[in-house]
Design a protein around this motif. Structure first.
Motif, PDB file in Angstrom:
ATOM      1  N   UNK A  56       0.912  -1.098   0.002  1.00 34.56           N
ATOM      2  CA  UNK A  56       0.004  -0.105  -0.049  1.00 34.56           C
ATOM      3  C   UNK A  56       0.868   1.130   0.044  1.00 34.56           C
ATOM      4  N   UNK A  57       0.618   2.079  -0.938  1.00 35.66           N
ATOM      5  CA  UNK A  57       1.347   3.426  -1.002  1.00 35.66           C
ATOM      6  C   UNK A  57       0.477   4.457  -1.116  1.00 35.66           C
ATOM      7  N   UNK A  58       0.584   5.428  -0.187  1.00 41.55           N
ATOM      8  CA  UNK A  58      -0.280   6.809  -0.002  1.00 41.55           C
ATOM      9  C   UNK A  58       0.491   7.794  -0.978  1.00 41.55           C
ATOM     10  N   UNK A  59      -0.005   8.452  -1.965  1.00 40.15           N
ATOM     11  CA  UNK A  59       0.572   9.347  -2.805  1.00 40.15           C
ATOM     12  C   UNK A  59       0.208  10.805  -2.485  1.00 40.15           C
ATOM     13  N   UNK A  60      -0.682  10.966  -1.589  1.00 40.51           N
ATOM     14  CA  UNK A  60      -1.585  12.104  -1.148  1.00 40.51           C
ATOM     15  C   UNK A  60      -2.602  12.382  -2.220  1.00 40.51           C
ATOM     16  N   UNK A  61      -3.328  13.477  -2.030  1.00 38.03           N
ATOM     17  CA  UNK A  61      -4.391  14.122  -2.556  1.00 38.03           C
ATOM     18  C   UNK A  61      -5.447  12.889  -3.021  1.00 38.03           C
ATOM     19  N   UNK A  62      -5.516  11.906  -2.171  1.00 37.13           N
ATOM     20  CA  UNK A  62      -6.598  10.814  -2.303  1.00 37.13           C
ATOM     21  C   UNK A  62      -6.021   9.702  -3.501  1.00 37.13           C
ATOM     22  N   UNK A  63      -4.713   9.992  -3.750  1.00 38.59           N
ATOM     23  CA  UNK A  63      -4.126   9.049  -4.742  1.00 38.59           C
ATOM     24  C   UNK A  63      -3.560   8.041  -3.931  1.00 38.59           C
ATOM     25  N   UNK A  64      -3.600   6.521  -4.477  1.00 40.54           N
ATOM     26  CA  UNK A  64      -2.804   5.557  -3.714  1.00 40.54           C
ATOM     27  C   UNK A  64      -2.571   4.484  -4.890  1.00 40.54           C
ATOM     28  N   UNK A  65      -1.424   3.648  -4.546  1.00 40.02           N
ATOM     29  CA  UNK A  65      -1.141   2.659  -5.243  1.00 40.02           C
ATOM     30  C   UNK A  65      -1.233   1.446  -4.441  1.00 40.02           C
ATOM     31  N   UNK A  66      -1.809   0.444  -5.148  1.00 33.27           N
ATOM     32  CA  UNK A  66      -2.095  -1.002  -4.681  1.00 33.27           C
ATOM     33  C   UNK A  66      -1.239  -1.928  -5.114  1.00 33.27           C
ATOM     34  N   UNK A  67      -0.125  -2.739  -4.445  1.00 36.54           N
ATOM     35  CA  UNK A  67       0.316  -3.880  -5.316  1.00 36.54           C
ATOM     36  C   UNK A  67       0.127  -4.970  -4.447  1.00 36.54           C
ATOM     37  N   UNK A  68      -0.255  -5.859  -5.581  1.00 39.05           N
ATOM     38  CA  UNK A  68      -0.477  -7.400  -5.294  1.00 39.05           C
ATOM     39  C   UNK A  68       0.473  -8.174  -5.733  1.00 39.05           C
ATOM     40  N   UNK A  69       1.300  -8.589  -4.889  1.00 35.41           N
ATOM     41  CA  UNK A  69       2.329  -9.646  -5.287  1.00 35.41           C
ATOM     42  C   UNK A  69       2.028 -11.083  -5.258  1.00 35.41           C
ATOM     43  N   UNK A  70       2.481 -11.557  -6.525  1.00 35.21           N
ATOM     44  CA  UNK A  70       2.079 -12.921  -6.876  1.00 35.21           C
ATOM     45  C   UNK A  70       3.097 -13.888  -6.858  1.00 35.21           C
ATOM     46  N   UNK A  71       2.643 -15.009  -6.764  1.00 33.95           N
ATOM     47  CA  UNK A  71       3.655 -16.290  -6.880  1.00 33.95           C
ATOM     48  C   UNK A  71       4.810 -16.362  -7.693  1.00 33.95           C
ATOM     49  N   UNK A  72       4.591 -16.042  -8.707  1.00 39.59           N
ATOM     50  CA  UNK A  72       5.737 -16.054  -9.691  1.00 39.59           C
ATOM     51  C   UNK A  72       6.680 -14.902 -10.038  1.00 39.59           C
ATOM     52  N   UNK A  73       6.901 -14.359  -9.002  1.00 38.83           N
ATOM     53  CA  UNK A  73       7.695 -12.967  -9.066  1.00 38.83           C
ATOM     54  C   UNK A  73       7.084 -12.149  -9.906  1.00 38.83           C
ATOM     55  N   UNK A 115       3.804  -8.674  -9.978  1.00 40.20           N
ATOM     56  CA  UNK A 115       2.859  -8.165  -9.072  1.00 40.20           C
ATOM     57  C   UNK A 115       1.770  -7.304 -10.158  1.00 40.20           C
ATOM     58  N   UNK A 116       0.682  -7.139  -9.556  1.00 39.83           N
ATOM     59  CA  UNK A 116      -0.379  -6.205 -10.206  1.00 39.83           C
ATOM     60  C   UNK A 116      -0.508  -4.845  -9.633  1.00 39.83           C
ATOM     61  N   UNK A 117      -0.277  -3.647 -10.141  1.00 41.62           N
ATOM     62  CA  UNK A 117      -0.344  -2.646  -9.740  1.00 41.62           C
ATOM     63  C   UNK A 117      -1.467  -1.680 -10.001  1.00 41.62           C
ATOM     64  N   UNK A 118      -2.264  -1.481  -9.146  1.00 40.03           N
ATOM     65  CA  UNK A 118      -3.602  -0.644  -9.204  1.00 40.03           C
ATOM     66  C   UNK A 118      -3.308   0.635  -8.948  1.00 40.03           C
ATOM     67  N   UNK A 119      -3.574   1.605  -9.510  1.00 37.05           N
ATOM     68  CA  UNK A 119      -3.610   3.069  -9.173  1.00 37.05           C
ATOM     69  C   UNK A 119      -5.099   3.482  -9.089  1.00 37.05           C
ATOM     70  N   UNK A 120      -5.294   4.244  -7.959  1.00 37.62           N
ATOM     71  CA  UNK A 120      -6.555   4.738  -7.680  1.00 37.62           C
ATOM     72  C   UNK A 120      -6.520   6.093  -7.233  1.00 37.62           C
ATOM     73  N   UNK A 121      -7.584   6.913  -7.639  1.00 32.88           N
ATOM     74  CA  UNK A 121      -7.664   8.373  -6.780  1.00 32.88           C
ATOM     75  C   UNK A 121      -9.205   8.509  -6.455  1.00 32.88           C
ATOM     76  N   UNK A 122      -9.403   8.658  -5.171  1.00 32.52           N
ATOM     77  CA  UNK A 122     -10.569   8.716  -4.457  1.00 32.52           C
ATOM     78  C   UNK A 122     -11.408   7.333  -4.594  1.00 32.52           C
ATOM     79  N   UNK A 123     -10.675   6.386  -4.725  1.00 32.78           N
ATOM     80  CA  UNK A 123     -11.294   5.078  -4.518  1.00 32.78           C
ATOM     81  C   UNK A 123     -11.623   4.618  -6.217  1.00 32.78           C
ATOM     82  N   UNK A 124     -11.371   5.571  -6.956  1.00 33.78           N
ATOM     83  CA  UNK A 124     -11.724   4.993  -8.451  1.00 33.78           C
ATOM     84  C   UNK A 124     -10.515   4.496  -9.057  1.00 33.78           C
ATOM     85  N   UNK A 125     -10.386   3.557  -9.987  1.00 30.01           N
ATOM     86  CA  UNK A 125      -9.423   3.096 -10.538  1.00 30.01           C
ATOM     87  C   UNK A 125      -8.995   3.768 -11.750  1.00 30.01           C
TER      88      UNK A 125
END
Length: 217
Positions: free
Chosen positions: A62-79, A81-91
């Motif tokens: 979980x990365x807080x970027x400020x201004x309601x922006x955030x990165x979610x990183x989901x680390x998977x088995x085989x080295x 990761x999915x990175x989802x960027x959101x602003x105010x909860x919207x992708x």
């Protein structure tokens, strides 16, 4: 043992809790299947190679970027990761990365060589896998070095409420338009500071993905 395995140890040692879903329904200890057919069809036009089969989400960053922006990183088995960027909860966008190369500076002096002015991280372009990628962050038109983007990440593995550890990234994103595919391929280079005398430099290759490319359970 995988890159994640070296950090978290064997799966038998984990005692995961049931995590609530995040963006797209992704959650710690859930699973992701990636439709790899489009990437296999692309062949050697891509450096990126999608992970095969169902992938366990072994950790969540979980990365807080400020201004309601955030990165979610989901680390998977085989080295990967999915990175989802959101602003105010919207992708905003979803990218899938695979770890391409990892280097381990032996001490802080060696680490500082990666983040100082004029270093590889922040150069106008980077060559990787026989391809050239142009810098995305910073002044794209400048032929000079740009400082890496600095952000802190909290990483959860055994619990979704208490992070197992945190780290500081000094990162830069690069991209190239893949001929004949009308899509971009990305490289993110990150100098990662985990604390006293623990450093890592990662080169990850990724692409944009949509929900249709993923099977999330």
């Amino acid at each position: 043992m995988s890159w994640l395995g070296k950090i978290f140890g064997s799966k038998e040692e984990e005692t995961p809790q049931s995590a609530p879903p995040g963006p797209l329904g992704l959650r710690l200890k859930g699973a992701v299947g990636v439709d790899s057919l489009p990437f296999r069809v692309a062949g050697d036009r891509l450096v990126f190679a999608a992970p095969e089969g169902n992938q366990l989400i072994e950790a969540w960053g979980e990365v807080e970027l400020g201004g309601g922006s955030r990165l979610h990183r989901y680390y998977l088995t085989d080295d990967a990761f999915l990175q989802v960027s959101t602003t105010a909860g919207q992708i905003d966008d979803v990218k899938l990365f695979v770890f391409h190369e990892t280097r381990n500076p032996s001490n802080q002096t060696a680490f500082n060589e990666w983040v100082k002015r004029g270093s590889q991280i922040g150069a106008p372009y980077i060559d990787l896998g026989g391809q050239r990628y142009d810098r995305v962050w910073g002044d794209k038109d400048a032929a000079e070095w740009a400082p890496p983007i600095v952000f802190d990440e909290k990483v959860y593995n055994k619990s979704f409420t208490e992070p197992d550890y945190d780290l500081t990234h000094y990162a830069m994103l690069y991209q190239r338009l893949v001929p004949g595919l009308d899509r971009y391929e990305y490289v993110i280079v990150s100098a990662e500071d985990y604390g006293p005398d623990e450093y890592c430099i990662t080169f990850s290759v990724g692409v944009d993905v949509s929900q249709a490319d993923l099977t999330i359970t």
